[in-house]
Design an enzyme around this catalytic site. Structure first.
Site, PDB file in Angstrom:
ATOM      1  N   SER A   1     -20.038 -15.828 -16.453  1.00  0.00           N
ATOM      2  CA  SER A   1     -20.635 -16.272 -15.198  1.00  0.00           C
ATOM      3  C   SER A   1     -20.341 -17.741 -14.945  1.00  0.00           C
ATOM      4  O   SER A   1     -20.340 -18.564 -15.868  1.00  0.00           O
ATOM      5  CB  SER A   1     -22.151 -16.057 -15.236  1.00  0.00           C
ATOM      6  OG  SER A   1     -22.779 -16.677 -14.128  1.00  0.00           O
TER       7      SER A   1
ATOM      8  N   HIS B   1     -24.457  -5.666  -7.778  1.00  0.00           N
ATOM      9  CA  HIS B   1     -25.077  -6.855  -8.368  1.00  0.00           C
ATOM     10  C   HIS B   1     -26.286  -6.480  -9.230  1.00  0.00           C
ATOM     11  O   HIS B   1     -27.289  -7.197  -9.270  1.00  0.00           O
ATOM     12  CB  HIS B   1     -25.492  -7.843  -7.274  1.00  0.00           C
ATOM     13  CG  HIS B   1     -25.348  -9.282  -7.679  1.00  0.00           C
ATOM     14  ND1 HIS B   1     -24.317 -10.082  -7.245  1.00  0.00           N
ATOM     15  CD2 HIS B   1     -26.097 -10.082  -8.479  1.00  0.00           C
ATOM     16  CE1 HIS B   1     -24.447 -11.295  -7.735  1.00  0.00           C
ATOM     17  NE2 HIS B   1     -25.507 -11.316  -8.501  1.00  0.00           N
TER      18      HIS B   1
ATOM     19  N   LYS C   1     -15.390  -8.650  -6.882  1.00  0.00           N
ATOM     20  CA  LYS C   1     -16.550  -8.046  -7.536  1.00  0.00           C
ATOM     21  C   LYS C   1     -17.682  -7.863  -6.526  1.00  0.00           C
ATOM     22  O   LYS C   1     -18.111  -8.814  -5.885  1.00  0.00           O
ATOM     23  CB  LYS C   1     -17.036  -8.947  -8.682  1.00  0.00           C
ATOM     24  CG  LYS C   1     -18.293  -8.469  -9.388  1.00  0.00           C
ATOM     25  CD  LYS C   1     -18.696  -9.437 -10.487  1.00  0.00           C
ATOM     26  CE  LYS C   1     -20.004  -9.036 -11.139  1.00  0.00           C
ATOM     27  NZ  LYS C   1     -21.159  -9.209 -10.212  1.00  0.00           N
TER      28      LYS C   1
ATOM     29  N   THR D   1     -17.229 -12.950  -6.631  1.00  0.00           N
ATOM     30  CA  THR D   1     -18.432 -12.238  -6.208  1.00  0.00           C
ATOM     31  C   THR D   1     -18.537 -12.297  -4.683  1.00  0.00           C
ATOM     32  O   THR D   1     -18.564 -13.378  -4.103  1.00  0.00           O
ATOM     33  CB  THR D   1     -19.683 -12.855  -6.849  1.00  0.00           C
ATOM     34  OG1 THR D   1     -19.648 -12.601  -8.257  1.00  0.00           O
ATOM     35  CG2 THR D   1     -20.954 -12.251  -6.275  1.00  0.00           C
TER      36      THR D   1
ATOM     37  N   TYR E   1     -18.393 -17.756  -7.790  1.00  0.00           N
ATOM     38  CA  TYR E   1     -18.971 -17.869  -6.453  1.00  0.00           C
ATOM     39  C   TYR E   1     -18.123 -18.884  -5.711  1.00  0.00           C
ATOM     40  O   TYR E   1     -17.990 -20.029  -6.154  1.00  0.00           O
ATOM     41  CB  TYR E   1     -20.423 -18.357  -6.525  1.00  0.00           C
ATOM     42  CG  TYR E   1     -21.389 -17.366  -7.111  1.00  0.00           C
ATOM     43  CD1 TYR E   1     -21.876 -16.306  -6.341  1.00  0.00           C
ATOM     44  CD2 TYR E   1     -21.836 -17.479  -8.423  1.00  0.00           C
ATOM     45  CE1 TYR E   1     -22.768 -15.392  -6.868  1.00  0.00           C
ATOM     46  CE2 TYR E   1     -22.730 -16.581  -8.966  1.00  0.00           C
ATOM     47  CZ  TYR E   1     -23.193 -15.529  -8.185  1.00  0.00           C
ATOM     48  OH  TYR E   1     -24.074 -14.626  -8.712  1.00  0.00           O
TER      49      TYR E   1
END
Length: 325
Positions: free
Chosen positions: A114, A298, A274, A164, A138
């Site tokens: 992440s 998610h 994703k 994402t 992100y």
């Protein structure tokens, strides 16, 4: 694979692991890991979907020698699975993402990291010892932050970026709100500390310092502001990077952002998307030449009332027809 290492015989299943974690974790951490958006219906669907499917065992097949490995990122993964990126793993154990990286190396499985990890991507790469990693990304409205992270991932040898795309806005997580979730000391969002001053290095979910002893001026200087539309134009988030202020990006779109990201990643890293949940978006991913997709909602933490990821998978697989990983 046989192992001589001792194992807790009271923790042999996922259910038992959940029970063990519930005892070990404090309330805000337990609630953070367990929660879905709003009523939690999508989270529940994700779990219950597996109860609809049953194994059809075949017999009289020679399985004395089998190979479950699959090719990915130019290497072999021991099984057709990987470890999904999850934020702030030091909440669960002080070693956090470092321990996960070592476990993935031992198991021969790709690890997803992440952006909002509690260990830096470089430290995780070192702990991986040559095992393949991918960086969950992100894409921030202020591209400089994302560009810097992508370049660091390239240098550290990451194989792909997982963009994402299901967070144009953040799902409402009621227990986070009730608990006023904060990342406890001494942990921090490790990948962004170099962008922030010393106070902001302790930035937590809502964009305020984790210390309660900071004076008013320090809090003012280190606070983060989400993006907004002022009636005339879009204003990007400001202040130190925090999850609630910078992760949601309502400006993302297929036409401009995928091409930009592919250019940034170059030939060194693949670009995956994703958060695909429909066949229509999977076909758009093919149209825009991404390298792979992750079928995901998610973890049920974004949209309440959405289809379980497992239930979405067959339709997406049929639409893709082997054209994507």
């Amino acid at each position: 694979m046989a192992s001589n290492e001792p194992h807790d015989l009271q923790c042999l299943t996922i259910g038992e692991l959940e029970q063990h974690a519930a005892v070990q974790m404090d309330k805000q951490t337990r609630d953070y890991y367990n929660e879905g958006a709003d009523s939690g219906s999508t989270l529940l669907e994700n779990s219950q979907a597996y109860e609809k499917y049953r194994i059809r065992p075949r017999v009289l097949r020679d399985i004395s020698q089998i190979d479950t490995s699959v090719p990915i990122f130019g290497t072999r993964n021991s099984i057709p699975m990987g470890i999904a990126p999850t934020a702030m793993q030091c909440l669960a154990h002080p070693d956090g993402e470092i321990a996960t990286a070592k476990a993935c190396k031992k198991a021969g499985m790709v690890m997803g990291l992440s952006s909002f990890a509690t260990n830096t991507l470089e430290d995780v790469a070192t702990a991986s010892d040559g095992n393949s990693n991918v960086l969950q990304l992100y894409l921030f409205e202020e591209r400089a932050h994302s560009t810097k992270l992508i370049q660091r991932a390239k240098k550290a040898g990451y194989k792909a970026v997982f963009l994402t795309v299901d967070t144009p806005m953040l799902g409402r997580r009621n227990m986070e709100i009730r608990n006023q979730f904060k990342l406890p000391k001494p942990y921090k969002i490790a990948n962004f500390t170099e962008d922030n001053d010393s106070a902001a290095a302790k930035t937590v979910m809502e964009g305020q310092p984790s210390s309660n002893n900071s004076d008013d001026s320090s809090k003012k200087n280190s606070s983060s502001t989400p993006g907004y539309h002022d009636g005339e134009k879009r204003r990007a988030p400001s202040g130190p990077i925090s999850f609630h202020s910078h992760a949601p990006n309502p400006t993302l779109c297929w036409e401009k952002d995928i091409a930009w990201l592919k250019q940034q990643c170059g030939t060194e890293m693949e670009v995956w998307v994703k958060g695909i949940a429909t066949a229509e978006d999977a076909l758009l991913a093919i149209h825009h030449h991404v390298d792979g997709i992750v079928v995901s909602n998610h973890g049920g933490r974004q949209v309440d009332g959405a289809l379980a990821a497992l239930d979405a998978l067959p339709g997406i697989a049929n639409a893709v027809g082997g054209r994507l990983t």
